[in-house]
Design a protein around this motif. Sequence first.
Motif, PDB file in Angstrom:
ATOM      1  N   ASN A 108       0.696  -1.450  -0.014  1.00 39.30           N
ATOM      2  CA  ASN A 108       0.097   0.076  -0.034  1.00 39.30           C
ATOM      3  C   ASN A 108       0.867   1.318  -0.055  1.00 39.30           C
ATOM      4  OD1 ASN A 108      -2.238  -1.680   0.003  1.00 39.30           O
ATOM      5  ND2 ASN A 108      -2.984  -0.781   2.113  1.00 39.30           N
ATOM      6  N   SER A 109       1.854   1.246   0.515  1.00 38.49           N
ATOM      7  CA  SER A 109       2.839   2.551   0.548  1.00 38.49           C
ATOM      8  C   SER A 109       3.931   2.486  -0.202  1.00 38.49           C
ATOM      9  CB  SER A 109       3.287   2.677   2.122  1.00 38.49           C
ATOM     10  OG  SER A 109       2.350   2.440   3.117  1.00 38.49           O
ATOM     11  N   LEU A 110       4.995   1.484  -0.255  1.00 41.07           N
ATOM     12  CA  LEU A 110       5.941   1.607  -1.017  1.00 41.07           C
ATOM     13  C   LEU A 110       5.381   1.150  -2.458  1.00 41.07           C
ATOM     14  CD1 LEU A 110       8.556   0.020   1.372  1.00 41.07           C
ATOM     15  CD2 LEU A 110       8.400   2.461   0.589  1.00 41.07           C
ATOM     16  N   LYS A 155      -1.865   3.995   4.336  1.00 35.25           N
ATOM     17  CA  LYS A 155      -2.424   4.754   3.813  1.00 35.25           C
ATOM     18  C   LYS A 155      -1.661   6.292   3.990  1.00 35.25           C
ATOM     19  CE  LYS A 155      -4.884   2.544   0.773  1.00 35.25           C
ATOM     20  NZ  LYS A 155      -4.630   2.323  -0.739  1.00 35.25           N
ATOM     21  N   ALA A 156      -1.480   6.365   5.430  1.00 37.82           N
ATOM     22  CA  ALA A 156      -1.091   7.745   5.661  1.00 37.82           C
ATOM     23  C   ALA A 156       0.503   7.853   5.185  1.00 37.82           C
ATOM     24  CB  ALA A 156      -1.045   7.689   7.372  1.00 37.82           C
ATOM     25  N   ALA A 157       1.127   6.589   5.303  1.00 36.39           N
ATOM     26  CA  ALA A 157       2.288   6.752   4.628  1.00 36.39           C
ATOM     27  C   ALA A 157       2.338   6.888   3.070  1.00 36.39           C
ATOM     28  CB  ALA A 157       2.968   5.409   4.908  1.00 36.39           C
ATOM     29  N   LEU A 158       1.336   6.368   2.432  1.00 34.79           N
ATOM     30  CA  LEU A 158       1.288   6.583   1.297  1.00 34.79           C
ATOM     31  C   LEU A 158       0.990   8.260   0.850  1.00 34.79           C
ATOM     32  CD1 LEU A 158       0.741   5.780  -1.743  1.00 34.79           C
ATOM     33  CD2 LEU A 158      -1.689   5.454  -1.332  1.00 34.79           C
ATOM     34  N   ASN A 159       0.127   8.837   1.824  1.00 31.23           N
ATOM     35  CA  ASN A 159      -0.032  10.188   1.585  1.00 31.23           C
ATOM     36  C   ASN A 159       1.122  11.089   1.695  1.00 31.23           C
ATOM     37  OD1 ASN A 159      -2.793   9.544   0.833  1.00 31.23           O
ATOM     38  ND2 ASN A 159      -3.602  10.414   3.134  1.00 31.23           N
ATOM     39  N   LYS A 160       1.896  10.904   2.542  1.00 29.74           N
ATOM     40  CA  LYS A 160       3.144  11.361   2.673  1.00 29.74           C
ATOM     41  C   LYS A 160       4.007  11.107   1.259  1.00 29.74           C
ATOM     42  CE  LYS A 160       4.583  13.729   5.227  1.00 29.74           C
ATOM     43  NZ  LYS A 160       4.700  15.318   5.148  1.00 29.74           N
ATOM     44  N   GLY A 173       6.479  19.769 -14.199  1.00 25.88           N
ATOM     45  CA  GLY A 173       5.380  19.581 -14.636  1.00 25.88           C
ATOM     46  C   GLY A 173       4.368  18.462 -14.545  1.00 25.88           C
ATOM     47  N   VAL A 174       4.743  17.736 -13.517  1.00 23.23           N
ATOM     48  CA  VAL A 174       4.009  16.444 -13.085  1.00 23.23           C
ATOM     49  C   VAL A 174       2.950  16.401 -11.798  1.00 23.23           C
ATOM     50  CG1 VAL A 174       4.018  14.047 -12.604  1.00 23.23           C
ATOM     51  CG2 VAL A 174       5.866  14.900 -14.220  1.00 23.23           C
ATOM     52  N   ALA A 175       1.723  16.665 -12.051  1.00 23.09           N
ATOM     53  CA  ALA A 175       1.011  16.769 -10.737  1.00 23.09           C
ATOM     54  C   ALA A 175       0.863  15.283 -10.123  1.00 23.09           C
ATOM     55  CB  ALA A 175      -0.590  17.233 -11.262  1.00 23.09           C
ATOM     56  N   VAL A 176       0.681  15.335  -8.839  1.00 26.62           N
ATOM     57  CA  VAL A 176       0.525  14.282  -8.103  1.00 26.62           C
ATOM     58  C   VAL A 176      -0.467  14.549  -7.047  1.00 26.62           C
ATOM     59  CG1 VAL A 176       1.576  12.599  -6.451  1.00 26.62           C
ATOM     60  CG2 VAL A 176       2.978  13.658  -8.353  1.00 26.62           C
ATOM     61  N   VAL A 177      -1.418  13.788  -6.711  1.00 25.91           N
ATOM     62  CA  VAL A 177      -2.655  13.661  -5.745  1.00 25.91           C
ATOM     63  C   VAL A 177      -2.726  12.308  -5.152  1.00 25.91           C
ATOM     64  CG1 VAL A 177      -3.835  15.793  -6.934  1.00 25.91           C
ATOM     65  CG2 VAL A 177      -4.389  13.259  -7.481  1.00 25.91           C
ATOM     66  N   SER A 178      -3.410  12.587  -4.028  1.00 26.96           N
ATOM     67  CA  SER A 178      -3.712  11.232  -3.194  1.00 26.96           C
ATOM     68  C   SER A 178      -5.247  11.321  -3.476  1.00 26.96           C
ATOM     69  CB  SER A 178      -3.504  11.686  -1.760  1.00 26.96           C
ATOM     70  OG  SER A 178      -2.253  11.012  -1.483  1.00 26.96           O
ATOM     71  N   ARG A 223     -15.040  12.847  -5.590  1.00 28.26           N
ATOM     72  CA  ARG A 223     -15.816  14.021  -6.192  1.00 28.26           C
ATOM     73  C   ARG A 223     -15.005  15.411  -6.250  1.00 28.26           C
ATOM     74  NH1 ARG A 223     -19.607  14.077  -1.015  1.00 28.26           N
ATOM     75  NH2 ARG A 223     -17.462  13.774  -0.041  1.00 28.26           N
ATOM     76  N   GLY A 224     -13.631  15.186  -5.896  1.00 25.56           N
ATOM     77  CA  GLY A 224     -12.799  16.297  -5.940  1.00 25.56           C
ATOM     78  C   GLY A 224     -12.867  17.169  -4.841  1.00 25.56           C
ATOM     79  N   VAL A 225     -13.741  16.684  -3.651  1.00 22.05           N
ATOM     80  CA  VAL A 225     -13.691  17.410  -2.345  1.00 22.05           C
ATOM     81  C   VAL A 225     -12.361  17.159  -1.628  1.00 22.05           C
ATOM     82  CG1 VAL A 225     -14.917  17.876  -0.439  1.00 22.05           C
ATOM     83  CG2 VAL A 225     -16.165  17.330  -2.543  1.00 22.05           C
ATOM     84  N   ASP A 226     -11.657  18.324  -1.071  1.00 21.82           N
ATOM     85  CA  ASP A 226     -10.591  18.255  -0.283  1.00 21.82           C
ATOM     86  C   ASP A 226     -10.734  17.590   0.811  1.00 21.82           C
ATOM     87  OD1 ASP A 226      -8.197  19.706  -1.682  1.00 21.82           O
ATOM     88  OD2 ASP A 226      -9.815  21.125  -1.992  1.00 21.82           O
ATOM     89  N   ILE A 227      -9.786  16.676   1.365  1.00 20.09           N
ATOM     90  CA  ILE A 227      -9.691  15.994   2.729  1.00 20.09           C
ATOM     91  C   ILE A 227      -8.670  16.406   3.397  1.00 20.09           C
ATOM     92  CG2 ILE A 227      -9.510  13.648   3.547  1.00 20.09           C
ATOM     93  CD1 ILE A 227     -10.547  12.542   1.067  1.00 20.09           C
ATOM     94  N   ASP A 228      -8.789  16.548   4.709  1.00 20.75           N
ATOM     95  CA  ASP A 228      -7.708  16.955   5.615  1.00 20.75           C
ATOM     96  C   ASP A 228      -6.646  15.963   5.794  1.00 20.75           C
ATOM     97  OD1 ASP A 228      -9.148  19.490   6.291  1.00 20.75           O
ATOM     98  OD2 ASP A 228      -9.942  18.357   8.304  1.00 20.75           O
ATOM     99  N   TRP A 229      -5.478  16.495   5.462  1.00 20.32           N
ATOM    100  CA  TRP A 229      -4.161  15.500   5.617  1.00 20.32           C
ATOM    101  C   TRP A 229      -4.236  14.975   6.947  1.00 20.32           C
ATOM    102  CZ3 TRP A 229      -1.950  13.780   1.276  1.00 20.32           C
ATOM    103  CH2 TRP A 229      -1.921  14.764   0.213  1.00 20.32           C
TER     104      TRP A 229
END
Length: 229
Positions: A108-110, A155-160, A173-178, A223-229
Amino acid sequence: MAHWLIAGASRGIGLELARRLAKQGERVTASVRSERGRATLATALAPLGDRGRILSFDTRDQSQISAAAAQVTEPVDVLVANAGAYGPKRQTALDMDFEGALDLFSVNSLGPLRVAQAFLPQLRLGERPRIVMMSSVLGSMALAGTVNAAYRASKAALNKFAQCLADELRPAGVAVVSLHPGWVRTDMGGPGATLSVEESAEGIIKVVESLTLSDTRRYVDYRGVDIDW
């Protein structure tokens, strides 16, 4: 027409993403971990003809990922790092299957980071390149809860990692999102989940199609709604 690469598409959300993108006429490269899911994925990609491709690799295995990446010579516009697992039965802070948790972190993380690094040369050549790390709201450090501790931590590690990757790749120019796909009725989400795979996949595609570099380092839901880290 964009080229999407979906890591983990033998079932559930990944398979539905591949199916929908194929119907839209996008170019799709998708991976399976074992041969069991290949036939189902091949059926989903059939409308694309030679614009659909199936790769085989386990996201825990760097050599398999590298070999798969070597087969892709054309630019990649979107990478969806979707492969993931729930983890061991015992995974609370007071009762942890440590070996199982370590394997879960590898998946999940690595795992998503391995895939992103391996396919980065193709992404650098893509048009408006985007990397989507399939996370979960359970990875939010702002969310209380004690069950599924290893899954939450993975998943918290993945977010970091996603944050770090976003900062590293912004100059290129590469966008990255969780991205949290919602609570989906899959083998992992269970029959009581609130969303169908169709609803989740439709939302994910809309969100990803709208992403620009200004969105990099965001943590959003389907839905594109932001989540608190």
